[in-house]
Design an enzyme around this catalytic site. Sequence first.
Site, PDB file in Angstrom:
ATOM      1  N   ASP A 228       0.829  -1.199   0.000  1.00 20.65           N
ATOM      2  CA  ASP A 228       0.000   0.000   0.000  1.00 20.65           C
ATOM      3  C   ASP A 228       0.869   1.257   0.000  1.00 20.65           C
ATOM      4  OD1 ASP A 228      -2.718   1.255   0.466  1.00 20.65           O
ATOM      5  OD2 ASP A 228      -1.690   1.972   2.256  1.00 20.65           O
ATOM      6  N   GLU A 265       1.333  -0.360  -5.110  1.00 23.48           N
ATOM      7  CA  GLU A 265       0.407   0.719  -5.451  1.00 23.48           C
ATOM      8  C   GLU A 265       1.209   2.015  -5.583  1.00 23.48           C
ATOM      9  OE1 GLU A 265      -3.625   2.807  -3.624  1.00 23.48           O
ATOM     10  OE2 GLU A 265      -1.891   2.430  -2.326  1.00 23.48           O
TER      11      GLU A 265
END
Length: 516
Positions: A228, A265
């Site tokens: 993330d 990401e």
Amino acid sequence: MKRSLIPTVLTVFSLVSCQEKRDVQPVNYWPKAGVTYEIFVQSFYDSNGDGIGDFNGVTQKLDYVEELGADAIWFMPIMPSPTYHKYDVTDYKAVHPDYGTMDDFKNLLAEAHKRDIKIVIDMIINHTSNQHPWFLESKSGRDNPYRDYYVWAQKDTIADYLNKKVITLDSDNIQQWHDPGEGEDFYYGFFWGGMPDLNFDNPKVREEIYEIGRFWLEEIGVDGFRLDAAKHIFPDDRPSDNHEFWKEFRAEMEKIKPDVYLVGEVYDKKEVVAPYLPGLPALFNFDFHYTLLEAFNTENGMILPEKQKEIIDFYQNITSEFIDATISSNHDQPRLLNELGSDPDKQKQAIAVMMSMPGAPYIYYGEEIGMKGIKPDEHIREPFLWDEKDKDSGRATWIESKYSIDGEVTPLAQQREDPNSFFNHYKQLIALRNTNPALAIGSLELPEATFPATIMAYFRNYENQSVFAIHNIGQEEVKIEIPENYTESLFEFGKVGINGSEVVLGPQSSMILEKK
């Protein structure tokens, strides 16, 4: 070869017949080009009636994931957290008790592996919860050993930090410094005050993170991580430090598991994304998502294959080992059906495009039954509809759904019986991809011919197989010349037909032809 117009999508029977005729068995192309299914455990399947989806519920539904054809599951955060979404972790070596026990998760993992389904978990290391023990210690005083686990500034020095920051695609740069209540020292939290950023200049923090990765790979046995906010490990003015960190992280993880899967990401344009590839061999292709939507919503067909060709060529100049993680929607974007104006044919055609394009596609849970949802985010993450409400004993109830409700979305049980349903459409396309190497791992080539604006067309080539995919994303019938020797139809959607050397494509229709 002459063929009359075909009014509906290829049925399960005809697709299976084609596979049997060619005697081709499905191939698992993960991670390079396999299909990954993203699950929010809380909304997936509730096995114990407490209203919250859980690990045992996912275990019960692994046969469904296998039936759909997915090769892997990506779990949104499963670690303890004070929020419903769990992107603010309080314990990196545990699972949230609402989801079950670690033994439940290990059982899920074992059952998935029996089915050759890989398991990838969300790893949130840019920040912790402000209730994490590290942060509680850190904020207790400047002399605390955990003080430098986070980024602190005295009130009169914050301006110096702000001057170095730039506005990025995923933050408006407003109020990223937060007062823990004393008014003198402020901590940095890129996303929110409840998520204080870790200080990766501190070698102790980096080693803590590597140890967490080792725990999940070695002691628990997961197959990889979705990383993330990978762009925000270090401040925005230090991108090279971000790149170096991820290379070091990858090296540490490969010591434990040489084939570890890492997908990052990095929410930005390709020039910013590309330098992360040596550390994160798989990266989400957000350009694919937005260009797919733009193509359909403007009826400009070739912008997607042209953009995808540009991105692939650009990344291959950096490394031939990259994995292009394509998405049509996920937990942060409105549901695909909402983005496409609630037109079911558009969504079906959009997924036909994604499954016939290069990449390793991600399917967001519920997309395959046409679930709906718009922001705020919790309504993009509503409970999965397994059956009609009065029969659906496993439907989660932690939130009252506003968009994916009976009458608006047909539950899976009913879709299974309809050959033209979303579910059977997704299932067919995944099977088609897994039985045609050109569609899964073939190169992408653009045609030299010029087509009407609503036509999206491209070749996929691998060794001795070549296919030509053509999609009319407009509202008018179009006729085009068939490339020479592309005579066998692998897939048809909408009203399509072949008349001599021409393909006739009705509104919102597609065809995939194989060269013979």
